[in-house]
Motif scaffolding. Structure first.
Motif: not given
Lengths: 388, 291
Positions: A211, B12, B16, B28-29, B32, B52, B58, B60-61, B64
């Motif tokens: 990212s 996710f 966070h 978001m979870r 995603l 994020c 991060s 997220t997996k 991004v």
């Protein structure tokens, strides 16, 4: 040097169409472009190539230059080779994202056609649009002719990708963008040999999971700028290497600076872009009369090749910087940059800053000769002088 | 009680940085995990960008890319085109944005992406204001709501973004709520299978921004749906409307009463908002009936 035996094709091209031919030979993966006078022939020509199946490229036509540059950055971050083109207001609208592109280390190549920024409205050659972007972290190259514009587009990818910085090439509105001259268009094979495949280590990729651009702390932000500084330090050599390699393949070599009839020169004209062509004529006329006058053309403006400039101007008694731009309250931007490059140099030339051709007014070869005559025996003033 | 039915592939992650009790993280979870691993996201400055996580972490997996506030849809377009040039047409490109980055400063780029029908899935986390900068009004802020820049209450209505997007005739526009997670997952699933520009607007009751109790975000979101303030519906190809909740079971006042931003309302103002909601509901029924 003997050029390798690749066939080339001589075509009568305007500066903008020469750029489009350069783009066709590079064959970028993605091109987000927005129209603006006098850039539009670049957009139209690459669109024509693409629609005829001669250029396999994702063409994106968004609603503004701002979105065009945003798409350039994210496409580049996804590992695509990217091209865009703009001019004047369009470049100014991109300003926020120009900083972003550098910070994102996106090796985008953009062609800018130098045009007066409004207000009032004008469509004339003036380099203020791109020079005003000098702190955004883009490598900046200036081109004098359609041939140089084609050659430089191709070299720019090699330079940008070698150092990981976005690169902007500019040529002057109309004087170059719409003037036609015979242009050697190299073969696809030659360009393929010159330009390696673009395979960035860091990219948005579902397999890699990287990212980019998340908020960072002060120290990391500071480090990101030091990394950019380190990359900037590599640019002059990258420009030289690309220009020499291009010369080996085409017999047209380039470097950060071009010295024209500089041998034993007492007076040197320093300028960029199409003005260099007129200055060449002035130099020829004065050399004809036995006057030791030369031309120093700045091709790489950012990063400014300060050391090379000092070497080129060593022993010269008088230099005239011709600026086709005006920074209000300061003067000519090239003049300012050269002054700082020569700071504390022993035996530096007397440096005259001349605001010549602002707004695209004509500066003839005769006028340049007159400026040389006016300046050579005179102590320069600190501030740049308007040329009548 | 309805069980949440989606496959959590842990795309996710914990850690966070959303506020405790924030339903944007919950949304978001779900989103995603429904989209799955073959996805790349771009996120414009917003609560979502903060959630994020800050470098080097991060939540997220999936990869991004952080872009600028006004360029979410343009940035998503650039990623999609790059993936197309690499022969990866099936990778989902997500654009995660707030309402400021969608209704206001990002509208131009979104309209252009929709006009080009770029193959992206645009998620707007709509908390009806610039909540990440401390709670100022956006053009998504509803009538009479108090924000940092409308201290006496907003004097104009919320922009009807769905109608603007419908005019672009894109394949799918949908509303979703963190109170109806199965519906949200179903809409994401549907959007993922479609080519072209898809936009899902998720209502996010903002705990500090709306003056909602820490444990009341889901309840508030549910009241928004059940009162008809935020109906769940879909618009396909800009013309085919489907209402996902066909009955209104709550008064608008029951929704407004949950929130500090409406505490100053007079009975007359509440009536006016109820009348607005009634009229919009009738219009939606009319659209859904295909008239």
């Amino acid at each position: 040097m003997e050029a390798k035996n690749y066939p080339s094709n001589r075509l009568l091209l305007s500066g903008n169409h020469a750029v489009a031919w350069g783009v066709k030979l590079v064959c970028p993966d993605v091109a987000p472009v927005y129209p603006i006078t006098p850039q539009t022939p670049i957009l139209e020509k690459i669109t024509e190539f693409q629609s005829q199946g001669e250029l396999d490229m994702e063409l994106l036509t968004p609603e503004s230059e701002h979105s065009a540059m945003a798409a350039c950055i994210s496409a580049s971050a996804t590992g695509a080779r990217v091209f865009t083109a703009t001019s004047s207001q369009g470049l100014l609208l991109m300003h926020e994202l120009l900083h972003y592109a550098c910070g994102a280390r996106a090796p985008i190549v953009m062609f800018n056609v130098n045009r007066t920024p409004a207000s009032p409205w004008g469509f004339w050659p003036d380099q203020l649009d791109s020079l005003a972007q000098r702190d955004t972290g883009w490598i900046q190259l200036y081109s004098e002719t359609p041939q140089e514009s084609l050659d430089t587009v191709i070299q720019a990818y090699r330079i940008a990708e070698a150092v990981g910085l976005p690169t902007m090439i500019s040529h002057d509105a109309f004087y170059v963008s719409h003037s036609m001259e015979p242009v050697e268009v190299p073969s696809q094979d030659l360009v393929r040999e010159f330009l390696p495949r673009f395979e960035p280590r860091y990219r948005l990729d579902t397999e890699l999971g990287q990212s980019f651009g998340a908020p960072i702390d002060q120290a990391t932000w500071n480090r990101s700028r030091r990394d950019i500084a380190a990359a900037m330090a590599l640019v002059a050599d990258a420009v030289t290497a690309a220009g020499e390699a291009w010369g080996e393949l085409t017999s047209r070599a380039y470097g950060p600076l071009e010295q024209y009839r500089m041998e034993e020169a007492e007076v040197v004209i320093v300028t960029m872009g199409s003005m260099s062509g007129t200055a060449r004529e002035a130099v020829d006329a004065m050399r004809e009369r036995g006057e030791a006058v030369g031309l120093l053309k700045v091709r790489l403006f950012r990063p400014l090749p300060a050391e090379a400039l000092r070497q080129a101007l060593a022993g010269v008694s008088c230099a005239l910087v011709l600026d086709r731009n005006y920074s209000p309250g300061m003067g000519g931007i090239l003049h300012q940059e050269i002054k700082s490059a020569l700071f504390a140099m022993s035996g530096a030339p007397r440096l005259h800053g001349l605001l010549a051709g602002i707004g695209g007014v004509n500066v003839s070869a005769e006028k340049i000769q007159q400026l040389v005559d006016d300046c050579r025996e005179v102590e320069p003033s600190v501030e740049a002088q308007w040329v009548e | 009680m309805e069980l949440i039915n989606y496959n959590d592939e842990e795309l996710f992650q914990p850690g966070h940085v959303a506020c405790a009790g924030c339903v944007e993280a919950l949304s978001m979870r779900v989103i995603l995990n429904t989209v799955g691993r073959d996805a790349v996201a771009t996120v414009s400055p917003s609560c979502g960008a903060v959630i994020c996580g800050a470098y080097p972490f991060s939540a997220t997996k999936i990869p991004v890319f952080h872009t600028t506030l006004e360029s979410g849809a343009a940035s998503a377009s650039g990623i999609k085109r790059a993936l197309l040039s690499q022969g990866k047409p099936d990778t989902t490109v997500l654009c995660l944005a707030g309402d400021g980055g969608t209704y206001d400063i990002g509208l131009q780029a979104l309209s252009s992406a929709a006009e080009r029908n770029e193959d992206i899935l645009y998620i707007c986390f709509d908390n009806e204001g610039y909540m990440n900068t401390g709670g100022q009004k956006s053009s998504s802020t509803p009538l009479a709501a108090v924000t940092g820049s409308t201290p006496a209450g907003k004097t104009t209505r919320k922009k009807n973004l769905i109608e603007i997007l419908a005019a672009h005739r894109i394949p799918l526009i949908a509303t979703a709520s963190p109170s109806h997670l199965n519906d949200m997952a179903a809409k994401v699933e549907k959007a993922k299978a479609l080519r072209g520009t898809k936009v899902i607007i998720v209502l996010i009751p903002c705990l500090p921004g709306w003056g909602v109790a820490d444990n009341a975000a889901v309840k508030t979101a549910r009241l928004a749906v059940e009162s008809g303030v935020f109906p769940l519906f879909e618009v396909e190809d800009g013309v085919h409307y489907t209402l996902n909740t066909e009955q209104r079971t709550q008064s608008v006042n029951s929704y407004l009463a949950q929130q500090g931003r409406y505490r100053h309302l007079s009975a007359e103002q509440v009536e006016q908002i109820q009348a607005d909601v009634d009229a919009e509901w009738q219009r939606l029924l009319w659209c859904a009936a295909g008239r």
